[in-house]
Design a protein around this motif. Structure first.
Motif, short mmCIF file in Angstrom:
data_model
loop_
_atom_site.label_atom_id
_atom_site.label_comp_id
_atom_site.label_asym_id
_atom_site.label_seq_id
_atom_site.Cartn_x
_atom_site.Cartn_y
_atom_site.Cartn_z
N SER A 12 93.94 160.89 -44.45
CA SER A 12 92.57 160.87 -44.94
C SER A 12 92.36 159.76 -45.96
N ASP A 13 93.32 159.60 -46.87
CA ASP A 13 93.22 158.51 -47.86
C ASP A 13 93.34 157.15 -47.18
N GLY A 63 97.66 156.62 -38.74
CA GLY A 63 98.77 156.74 -39.69
C GLY A 63 100.06 156.84 -38.93
N LYS A 64 100.99 155.91 -39.19
CA LYS A 64 102.21 155.85 -38.40
C LYS A 64 103.44 155.73 -39.30
N ASN A 65 104.53 155.30 -38.75
CA ASN A 65 105.86 155.11 -39.30
C ASN A 65 106.37 156.34 -40.04
N GLU A 66 107.26 156.13 -41.02
CA GLU A 66 107.96 157.26 -41.62
C GLU A 66 107.04 158.18 -42.40
N ASN A 67 105.87 157.70 -42.80
CA ASN A 67 104.97 158.55 -43.58
C ASN A 67 104.20 159.54 -42.71
N MET A 96 92.55 148.59 -34.05
CA MET A 96 93.47 149.68 -34.39
C MET A 96 94.10 149.35 -35.73
N ALA A 97 93.74 150.10 -36.77
CA ALA A 97 94.32 149.90 -38.10
C ALA A 97 95.43 150.92 -38.29
N THR A 98 96.62 150.46 -38.67
CA THR A 98 97.78 151.34 -38.69
C THR A 98 98.68 151.08 -39.89
N THR A 99 99.40 152.10 -40.30
CA THR A 99 100.40 151.93 -41.35
C THR A 99 101.73 151.42 -40.79
N SER A 100 101.81 151.22 -39.49
CA SER A 100 103.02 150.64 -38.90
C SER A 100 103.21 149.19 -39.36
#
Length: 376
Positions: A12-13, A63-67, A96-100
Motif C-alpha cells: 500500500s505504501d 510489490g516483488k522480491n524479498e519484501n 509496470m512499477a515494481t520493487t524488483s
C-alpha cells in the motif's frame, strides 16, 4: 551521491509512493488512484497523463522480491497488459512499477511488445533501481516517505540501457532544480534532442547504453555506439532529427568528439541564465484574439513554455471584451493550475468589465499560491 533507499514496508505504501512520484513527473494534479482493493481495476492502479501529452498512462504497482514476493515475470506483464486493454478511457502507455531489481529480460520483453504493437499501448517497466533514482531527486516525496533523510540527493546524471523506454528521459528532465537555468521550451528541445540521439545510437549505432550528465554550464550526452557526429543530422533531408538539432543549435553551443565513446557537449548560453530565483514572468492574454476554450488552452500552454522554471511568480494579465473573456479566463486558470509547479505563485488580473469575475474569484479562492485580482 546516489542513495540506496529501502523499499516501502508494504504494498500500500509502495502504491502511494508511485502515485506521488508519477503525479509529480507528469505534473498532473488530476492523476488518480484507480478504485480500491476488491474492485475490478483492469490492471491499472494509477492513471493520469503528462502535462504535454494528451493521452492517458496507466500504472500497475507490483510489490516483488524479498519484501513482497517473487521476481516480476514476463507472464505477469502479459496478463496485466491484457487486463489494461479494457481500461477506459483507453491508454497509450502502460507501466509496470515494481520493487524488483532491474532485469534485462523483462526490459527486452516490454520493448518487443511495444515494437510489435502487441497491445494498443506502449509497454514499459520501472524497477526499484529506476524508481529510487527519481524519488531521491524530489524533496517533497523524500519528506513524505523518508523523513529521516534530511535532504534529497539530486542526481545530475543518468545511464539508460538499450531496453529502457523514453520515459526515463522524460523523468530525468522533470527533476526539480536540475535545469533551473532553462525555460520550459529549452528543456523540451533538450529532451527531444536526447531522445533523437539515443534512438539513433541504439537502432543504428549498436550502442548498449546512453548517458546524460549535467556539469555546471554543460550538458553532456554519451553513448558507446559506433562514431557518429549528431551535428550531421542537419545535413540529412527527411530525417526527424534535423528540425530538433536545428532548434538546439539556435539555443546551445554544441560540440562533438569521439573518445572511446560518442560525446556531445551542449553549453548553456548566457541569455537562458536566470540570476536568481525571485524573478517574475508576465504573460499578456488578449481575449479578443482568442476564439474558444481550446485555443485559449493552447495559447497559455505555448506561453508557459517560455517561463523560466525557477520563476517564483507568474503574472497573467487578461484583457479583452466581456464575452470572450469569460470562457477564456476559465480555460487559462484551469490550465495554469495543471502546469505550474508547487513553488510557483500565479497572479491573474481579470478585466473589470467581466461580470463573471466574482464567481471566478470564489471558485478558486482556496487554491494555494493562486491569486486572482480585478484590474482597476
Amino acid at each position: 551521491m546516489r542513495l540506496n533507499l529501502p523499499h516501502p514496508s508494504n504494498w500500500s505504501d509502495f502504491q502511494d509512493l508511485c502515485f506521488l512520484l508519477w503525479k509529480e513527473m507528469w505534473r498532473d494534479p488530476n492523476a488518480h488512484h484507480n478504485g480500491r482493493n476488491g474492485q475490478s481495476q483492469n490492471g491499472v492502479d494509477i492513471w493520469g497523463k503528462d502535462v504535454f501529452d494528451p493521452d492517458y498512462t496507466g500504472i500497475q504497482c507490483k510489490g516483488k522480491n524479498e519484501n513482497y514476493g517473487s521476481q516480476l515475470t514476463t507472464d505477469e506483464i502479459d496478463n496485466e497488459c491484457k487486463k489494461a486493454v479494457s481500461f477506459q478511457p483507453s491508454l497509450k502507455s502502460f507501466i509496470m512499477a515494481t520493487t524488483s531489481p532491474r532485469d534485462v529480460a523483462v526490459q527486452r520483453h516490454c520493448r518487443i511488445l511495444t515494437k510489435n504493437c502487441t497491445y494498443p499501448f506502449r509497454v514499459d517497466t520501472w524497477s526499484w533501481d529506476d524508481i529510487e533514482d527519481e524519488v531521491q531527486s524530489r524533496p517533497t516525496i523524500m519528506d513524505r516517505f523518508y523523513p529521516e533523510i534530511k535532504t534529497a540527493s539530486l542526481l545530475t546524471e543518468i545511464q539508460i540501457p538499450i531496453f529502457a523506454s523514453a520515459d526515463r528521459l522524460h523523468a530525468f528532465f522533470s527533476r526539480p532544480g536540475l535545469f533551473c537555468r532553462l525555460n520550459a521550451l529549452a528543456i523540451n528541445i533538450l529532451r527531444d534532442l536526447a531522445y533523437e540521439i539515443a534512438i539513433n545510437a541504439f537502432e543504428h549505432g549498436g550502442a548498449r547504453s546512453f548517458g546524460i550528465k549535467v556539469e555546471n554550464s554543460k550538458i553532456v550526452f554519451t553513448d558507446n555506439g559506433v562514431p557518429f557526429d549528431p551535428i550531421k543530422l542537419l545535413e540529412i533531408e527527411g530525417n526527424g532529427g534535423k528540425a530538433t538539432m536545428k532548434y538546439a543549435t539556435e539555443l546551445f553551443g554544441i560540440s562533438y568528439k569521439y573518445k572511446e565513446q560518442n560525446i556531445l557537449e551542449l553549453e548553456l548560453p548566457e541569455h537562458l541564465s536566470i540570476s536568481n530565483g525571485e524573478s517574475n514572468h508576465t504573460i499578456h492574454f488578449d481575449a479578443n484574439q482568442i476564439f474558444g476554450r481550446g485555443q485559449a488552452e493552447r495559447y497559455i500552454l505555448s506561453e508557459f513554455l517560455k517561463v523560466p522554471t525557477d520563476s517564483k511568480k507568474i503574472i497573467v494579465d487578461i484583457s479583452g471584451q466581456v464575452n470572450p473573456a469569460i470562457s477564456c479566463s476559465l480555460a487559462v486558470i484551469d490550465r495554469l493550475l495543471q502546469i505550474r509547479t508547487e513553488n510557483q505563485q500565479v497572479v491573474i488580473y481579470l478585466p473589470d468589465n467581466l461580470y463573471y469575475k466574482d464567481d471566478i474569484m470564489h471558485k478558486y479562492c482556496d487554491e494555494p499560491n493562486f491569486i486572482i485580482k480585478v484590474k482597476d
